[in-house]
Design an enzyme around this catalytic site. Structure first.
Site, mmCIF file in Angstrom:
data_model
loop_
_atom_site.group_PDB
_atom_site.id
_atom_site.type_symbol
_atom_site.label_atom_id
_atom_site.label_comp_id
_atom_site.label_asym_id
_atom_site.label_seq_id
_atom_site.Cartn_x
_atom_site.Cartn_y
_atom_site.Cartn_z
ATOM 1 N N CYS A 21 -14.934 -43.228 -16.290
ATOM 2 C CA CYS A 21 -16.078 -43.337 -15.475
ATOM 3 C C CYS A 21 -16.442 -41.918 -14.839
ATOM 4 O O CYS A 21 -17.397 -41.294 -15.135
ATOM 5 C CB CYS A 21 -16.371 -44.418 -14.702
ATOM 6 S SG CYS A 21 -18.069 -44.426 -13.850
ATOM 7 N N ARG A 49 -15.820 -47.904 -27.885
ATOM 8 C CA ARG A 49 -14.739 -47.561 -27.222
ATOM 9 C C ARG A 49 -13.640 -48.591 -27.316
ATOM 10 O O ARG A 49 -14.139 -49.986 -27.370
ATOM 11 C CB ARG A 49 -14.726 -47.269 -25.703
ATOM 12 C CG ARG A 49 -15.540 -46.220 -25.290
ATOM 13 C CD ARG A 49 -15.793 -45.787 -23.945
ATOM 14 N NE ARG A 49 -14.567 -45.425 -23.260
ATOM 15 C CZ ARG A 49 -13.894 -44.145 -23.304
ATOM 16 N NH1 ARG A 49 -14.736 -42.968 -23.758
ATOM 17 N NH2 ARG A 49 -12.737 -44.159 -22.843
ATOM 18 N N HIS A 74 -47.420 -49.002 -3.147
ATOM 19 C CA HIS A 74 -48.195 -48.012 -4.003
ATOM 20 C C HIS A 74 -48.597 -46.629 -3.467
ATOM 21 O O HIS A 74 -48.522 -46.468 -2.366
ATOM 22 C CB HIS A 74 -49.741 -48.855 -4.027
ATOM 23 C CG HIS A 74 -50.729 -48.003 -4.816
ATOM 24 N ND1 HIS A 74 -50.747 -48.183 -6.176
ATOM 25 C CD2 HIS A 74 -51.699 -47.307 -4.504
ATOM 26 C CE1 HIS A 74 -51.540 -47.462 -6.638
ATOM 27 N NE2 HIS A 74 -52.309 -46.563 -5.740
#
Length: 462
Positions: free
Chosen positions: A46, A267, A439
């Site tokens: 990772c 993988r 918003h």
């Protein structure tokens, strides 16, 4: 410590990737004496060859696209090209900073860290560098490596894996990407942003085939608009070298030529020759088999991460490693609901989801018991500002909870956190609809979708 016959660790971990180091950190935090063994670099795939560096490439590609498109926003920008050395410097800087931080964390928790290639020597020991590390419990976390297909040799030159792609010293003029899953579409997206001509070859009927079919179709539409080519529904049959690249053949007779072929067919687990079978660990096609608590059939051995047949995601590895540590420390951790784990593909546009697909919901509950609603991002102010297109699709059990949230659009990966809560807390549409969303944000689109599903749409048609 390992040479002292009286030294027995509470936990010996073989593999320092996401699952292994998460288990080490949590176990040490809970007072266990931990040894962590890693043959390469702490952080595993990772950090060094997966999540982090690929997302750095994708962000660089996003900036390249923005430079090309500045005039659309009234900003005078020009795109002069990609400085691949500069991209790698940026990418490697991100990785390096996180790597140093992780090393510091492991040291601060007083984990015994061992660099070397370990091998399971018994149900309670691992041998490395000629020494034996004995533990009351062993955790296998040896991860995965890029796979290929039978007869397809990855040479690291014209036929490459994702590992090679991350250190490529140039932007290819053209590339064929074999595999339309997460890895394939992410590299296709980044390379297209860098200026390469891309063709994806996927044997299944859709790109990102594990996602809801609607998400796949939206991504395919977006890729067509970007000029990313793809061939779906026919298997790879062979590759041959040409004067200046490769020629790929499919079973349906189609051929494609490009500078290189990226093999992105998934993988496979790293388990061969590590002593697992000799210790009696049950396995299937290289994967170590575990129960919901990550226990193998051998009482003293657990396994996590890409080594086991669960979702190959770093955050799944973190969760599995922490679960093992907490179980060994005498706590009572809850097994992972893998459907409740967020999944994000970081191409442009992004694909994000949590829960189950509409097809799976119909299979589980019956077609007449499933309701699906689509909210188009065209009605979302912030998405309009960003000039991104896409949808949020909700899958609900009729008169019940939302069991799937599927999103396509730029930055949708950043919205999957609330979607995760909606699924995992079994929220009803009306419950989400009563929450007030800020918003203008893209997060507001989730609220609008639930308003519509609850029967009171605001900025969307009935």
């Amino acid at each position: 410590m390992a040479n002292d016959a009286s030294t027995v660790f509470d936990l010996v971990i073989l593999g320092g990737g996401s699952g292994g180091y998460a288990a080490a950190l949590r176990a040490a935090q809970l007072g266990l004496d931990v040894a962590l063994i890693e043959k390469d670099k702490l952080g595993g795939t990772c950090l060094h060859r997966g999540c982090i560096p690929t997302k750095a490439l994708l962000h660089a590609g996003e900036l390249a696209d923005q430079a090309r498109e500045g005039s659309e926003f009234g900003v005078k920008t020009t795109f002069e090209g990609i400085d691949i050395e500069g991209v790698h410097k940026y990418k490697d800087g991100v990785v390096s900073g996180l790597y140093k931080g992780l090393q510091g964390l492991i040291a601060s928790r007083k984990v015994t860290y061992v660099t070397g290639e370990g091998r399971l020597s018994s149900p309670t020991s691992v041998d490395v560098n000629g020494e034996r590390y004995t533990g009351r419990h062993i955790l296998l976390a040896t991860g995965s490596v890029p796979k290929s297909l039978p007869g397809l040799e990855i040479d690291g030159n014209r036929v490459i894996s994702s590992d090679h792609a991350l250190v490529l010293d140039r932007v290819p003029k053209s590339a064929i990407v074999l595999g339309g899953g997460v890895i394939g579409v992410e590299f296709a997206s980044a390379w297209k942003s860098f200026g390469a001509d891309i063709t994806i070859v996927e044997a299944l009927p859709h790109l990102v085939p594990v996602e809801d079919e609607n998400s796949s179709k939206l991504l395919e539409r977006a890729f067509r608009k970007r000029g990313i080519n793809f061939s779906l529904g026919s298997r790879f049959s062979g590759v041959e070298y040409t004067a200046d690249g490769v020629k790929v053949s499919l079973e349906n007779g189609k051929t494609f030529e490009a500078e290189l072929l990226l093999v992105a067919v998934g993988r496979g687990p790293v388990s061969q020759g590590l002593g697992y079978e000799e210790a009696g660990v049950s396995m299937d096609r290289g994967y170590v088999l575990v129960d919901e608590y990550m226990r193998t059939n051998v009482p003293t051995i657990s396994a996590v991460g890409d080594l086991v047949p669960t979702l190959q995601l770093a955050h799944v590895g973190f969760a599995e490693g922490m679960l093992v540590a907490e179980r060994l420390a005498g706590q009572n951790p809850v097994p992972i609901d893998y459907d409740g784990v967020p999944r994000v593909t970081y191409c442009h546009p992004e694909v994000a989801s949590v829960g189950i697909t509409e097809a799976k919901a119909k299979e589980l509950y019956g077609a007449d018991k499933v309701v699906a609603l689509k909210y188009n991002l065209a009605g979302n102010g912030k998405s309009k500002i960003l000039k991104t297109a896409g949808e949020i699709k909700l899958v609900q059990v009729r008169d019940g909870a939302v069991v799937g949230v599927h999103m396509v659009g730029d930055r949708m990966g950043e919205q999957v956190g609330e979607a995760q809560l909606i699924y995992n807390w079994e929220a009803l549409p009306a419950e989400v609809a009563q929450l007030v969303h800020a918003h203008p944000t893209q997060n507001e689109a989730l609220g609008e979708a639930h308003l519509a599903l609850a029967g009171k749409p605001l900025h969307s048609h009935d």
